[in-house]
Design an enzyme around this catalytic site. Structure first.
Site, PDB file in Angstrom:
ATOM      1  N   CYS A 169       3.305  -8.943  14.021  1.00 37.77           N
ATOM      2  CA  CYS A 169       4.548  -8.190  14.343  1.00 37.77           C
ATOM      3  C   CYS A 169       5.720  -9.089  14.278  1.00 37.77           C
ATOM      4  O   CYS A 169       7.408  -8.444  14.319  1.00 37.77           O
ATOM      5  CB  CYS A 169       4.382  -7.269  15.525  1.00 37.77           C
ATOM      6  SG  CYS A 169       3.379  -5.827  15.917  1.00 37.77           S
ATOM      7  N   HIS A 192      -1.404  -3.524  15.943  1.00 39.17           N
ATOM      8  CA  HIS A 192      -2.405  -4.511  14.978  1.00 39.17           C
ATOM      9  C   HIS A 192      -3.611  -5.209  15.877  1.00 39.17           C
ATOM     10  O   HIS A 192      -4.819  -5.159  14.687  1.00 39.17           O
ATOM     11  CB  HIS A 192      -1.973  -6.355  14.795  1.00 39.17           C
ATOM     12  CG  HIS A 192      -0.928  -6.031  13.780  1.00 39.17           C
ATOM     13  ND1 HIS A 192       0.861  -5.797  14.049  1.00 39.17           N
ATOM     14  CD2 HIS A 192      -0.845  -5.979  13.002  1.00 39.17           C
ATOM     15  CE1 HIS A 192       1.549  -5.803  13.514  1.00 39.17           C
ATOM     16  NE2 HIS A 192       0.576  -5.886  12.408  1.00 39.17           N
ATOM     17  N   HIS A 201       4.077   1.732   1.959  1.00 38.56           N
ATOM     18  CA  HIS A 201       5.420   0.743   1.928  1.00 38.56           C
ATOM     19  C   HIS A 201       5.914   1.584   0.554  1.00 38.56           C
ATOM     20  O   HIS A 201       7.457   2.357   0.671  1.00 38.56           O
ATOM     21  CB  HIS A 201       5.013  -0.721   1.696  1.00 38.56           C
ATOM     22  CG  HIS A 201       4.532  -1.550   2.158  1.00 38.56           C
ATOM     23  ND1 HIS A 201       3.086  -1.990   1.534  1.00 38.56           N
ATOM     24  CD2 HIS A 201       4.437  -1.970   3.534  1.00 38.56           C
ATOM     25  CE1 HIS A 201       3.063  -2.296   2.870  1.00 38.56           C
ATOM     26  NE2 HIS A 201       4.231  -2.929   3.693  1.00 38.56           N
ATOM     27  N   HIS A 242       1.040  -1.082  -0.214  1.00 40.48           N
ATOM     28  CA  HIS A 242       0.264  -0.285   0.115  1.00 40.48           C
ATOM     29  C   HIS A 242       0.942   0.809   0.019  1.00 40.48           C
ATOM     30  O   HIS A 242       1.863   0.939   0.313  1.00 40.48           O
ATOM     31  CB  HIS A 242      -1.281   0.533   0.970  1.00 40.48           C
ATOM     32  CG  HIS A 242      -0.353   0.214   2.860  1.00 40.48           C
ATOM     33  ND1 HIS A 242       0.644   0.221   2.998  1.00 40.48           N
ATOM     34  CD2 HIS A 242      -0.783  -1.189   3.533  1.00 40.48           C
ATOM     35  CE1 HIS A 242       0.761   0.680   4.523  1.00 40.48           C
ATOM     36  NE2 HIS A 242       0.815  -0.473   4.493  1.00 40.48           N
ATOM     37  N   LYS A 271      -3.548  -2.876   6.000  1.00 40.36           N
ATOM     38  CA  LYS A 271      -4.822  -4.154   4.964  1.00 40.36           C
ATOM     39  C   LYS A 271      -5.737  -4.196   5.822  1.00 40.36           C
ATOM     40  O   LYS A 271      -6.798  -5.043   5.596  1.00 40.36           O
ATOM     41  CB  LYS A 271      -3.887  -4.680   4.307  1.00 40.36           C
ATOM     42  CG  LYS A 271      -3.000  -4.417   3.143  1.00 40.36           C
ATOM     43  CD  LYS A 271      -3.347  -4.180   1.463  1.00 40.36           C
ATOM     44  CE  LYS A 271      -2.198  -3.989   1.002  1.00 40.36           C
ATOM     45  NZ  LYS A 271      -3.646  -3.981  -0.533  1.00 40.36           N
TER      46      LYS A 271
END
Length: 535
Positions: free
Chosen positions: A135, A160, A26, A23, A317
């Site tokens: 992670c 997360h 990055h 995405h 995501k």
């Protein structure tokens, strides 16, 4: 600033997990590292950009299983279909792309591990803790938060927002605790090693609380997707210990050939390692400790940039906030993508993305500010001098002011890049864009063209503005390479390739010879029709 011939500038991005497609978060990291690499190359340095993919670990194994394929087949597909195309989408000029499943990496991770084991930095022990698969990291109680929704009543990873797993294993450990003081001493002796300062302060405070030894293996009884521990094939290497080593395995570490050793010596220690702030501790604590244990120097700098936020949250995501880079480049082009994310967000801080801001900056700064400036100037050279650059006459204070602003733009932007302040570098360059636009407005070349008595003044004005465009082309080449290639094709052919123009020489005035042919210019940033206009 002197030319740096023979000096290597080695910049790295993190290697990215292949559990999903990339995405814009990055891509943001990739572009920042690429701008730094291109800029230093434009300074005359030997510049080397490394990027790649992290393909081992439990997360990849689970993703592959969920997609009914093997981890290797999954990684191969994601690299081919998503990660390599990303580099083309956003114009990344990388010198290498490493995959952690390549033999050159796997074999030399084992060389590194064996060396640390032989020198007493690795031992066997047992461990129990909270593990976040997302992670790929054991979490302390301070790293956890209370869950919400489906996870209410549970402790979840703060990054997360998913529950951690309680693991108890007999593993191999790296004696990280022995490096508490050596790391603190290193930070004190190298205050720019961790940047920005806020990141440095966080890491120093963390290390001062004293480090625990680090589990660096997982039993194959749990899962087997990773690099075997060389002295015990019942264990595989912890994915982060494996991944961090890519920065040296890619440039020849562990290889016996003279060529590989020379490459390693020329590039290591890395000049700048660009990482997201969520993985800063791995790069600023564990990684330098690993290198110290192996008798190698840490990188010169680790720069932890902020997060891209969408709706106030980090792009993810899993949270459905990921935006594919092509969603932007298909409309605005790769240059606008690169410019926007490097200019709109102070590098090192969090920044919010919005389509409205992107569209507004595209129109105001790129299309109108820079693109329209270039097209107007070149059109006037064709209209008034048949496409031949006229000689400049005596300079007025207004002309000298343009030269002064241009020289300052070169100096200030280069100094900003030295500090990895990419947003400030672009800001410095834009002072020349604004100055040239103002200069044209005040000088009114279209008025000067109406009178033969002011034709010499018209020649000086257009000569000055074309010289200004030359400076902009060189300075913006690392940031918007497609647009500057178009501009250079119109104005710079007589001076050689744009990539051969050194930053340090860009501000030297009068590089064009009168009589140089100025070509036609296609639109650098074409007008984009909005939804409202299309109705």
């Amino acid at each position: 600033m002197p030319e740096n011939k023979g000096k290597s500038f080695y910049v790295t991005t993190p290697i990215f997990y292949v559990n999903d497609a990339p995405h814009i978060g990055h891509a943001y990291t990739e572009v920042a590292a690429d701008v730094l690499a291109r800029w230093h190359r434009q300074r005359g340095e030997n510049s080397f950009l490394l990027t790649g993919t992290d393909e081992h670990g439990e997360k990849i194994l689970r993703t592959a299983a969920a997609n009914k394929t093997t981890p290797q087949e999954w990684a191969d597909k994601l690299v081919k279909d998503s990660w390599l195309p990303l580099l083309e989408t956003i114009d990344i000029n990388n010198q290498d792309f490493i995959r952690t499943t390549e033999p050159r990496h796997e074999q030399n991770v084992q060389v590194f591990l064996q060396h640390l084991y032989d020198t007493g930095f690795i031992y066997q022990g047992s461990y129990e803790g909270n593990y976040c698969v997302g992670c790929e990291e054991y979490k302390t109680e301070g790293d956890l938060i209370d869950g919400e929704g489906d996870f209410a009543g549970q402790q979840v990873c703060a990054i997360h927002s998913k529950p951690v797993e309680k693991l108890k294993e007999t593993n191999y450990f790296f004696k990280l605790s022995e490096f508490t003081q050596p790391l603190l001493d290193f930070y004190a002796a190298n205050p720019n090693f961790i940047q920005p300062d806020s990141a440095r302060n966080e890491v120093v405070a963390f290390v001062r609380r004293e480090l625990d030894d680090l589990s660096i293996s997982r039993s194959k009884e749990k899962f087997d997707w990773g690099i075997d521990i060389p002295w015990d094939n019942g264990h595989i290497t912890y994915v982060w210990f494996d991944a961090l080593l890519n920065y040296i395995t890619a440039i020849g570490y562990g290889e016996d050939s003279a060529e590989a050793k020379a490459k390693f010596e020329s590039l290591w220690p890395a000049s700048v390692q660009v990482v997201g702030k969520d993985i800063l501790r791995f790069h600023a604590v564990i990684w330098p400790a690993m290198l110290m244990a192996a008798g190698l120097a840490p990188a010169n700098q680790v720069f932890g940039h902020g997060w891209l936020l969408v709706g106030g949250e980090k792009m993810s995501k899993s949270k459905l906030t990921g935006i594919a880079p092509s969603q932007i480049t298909d409309t605005f082009g790769s240059d606008a993508f690169r410019y926007y994310f490097m200019k709109a967000i102070a590098f090192g801080s969090d920044g919010s993305f919005s389509w409205e801001d992107l569209s507004a900056r595209y129109q105001a700064e790129l299309a109108n500010g820079f693109g329209n400036l270039a097209s107007r100037v070149i059109a006037m050279v064709h209209r008034y001098f048949d496409g031949i650059l006229p000689a400049a006459g005596p300079y007025t204070d207004a002309d000298l002011q343009v030269q002064k602003i241009a020289a300052a733009a070169v100096t200030d932007s280069d100094a900003a890049i030295e500090k990895v302040a990419i947003h400030d570098a672009i800001g410095a360059i834009w002072t020349l864009v604004d100055e040239l636009n103002n200069y044209i407005t005040v000088q009114e070349p279209w008025v000067l063209a109406k009178n033969d008595e002011t034709r010499d003044r018209l020649a000086t004005v257009l000569n000055t503005t074309v010289e200004g465009l030359r400076v902009l082309a060189v300075l913006l080449n690392p940031i918007t390479p497609k647009a500057t290639a178009k501009l250079w094709a119109a104005i710079g052919v007589s001076l050689g390739a744009i990539d051969d123009q050194h930053i340090s020489d860009a501000g030297k005035w009068g590089q064009f010879t009168a009589g140089a042919v100025i070509g036609e210019l296609e639109a650098l940033f074409p007008r984009i029709e909005t939804t409202e206009e299309a109705k």
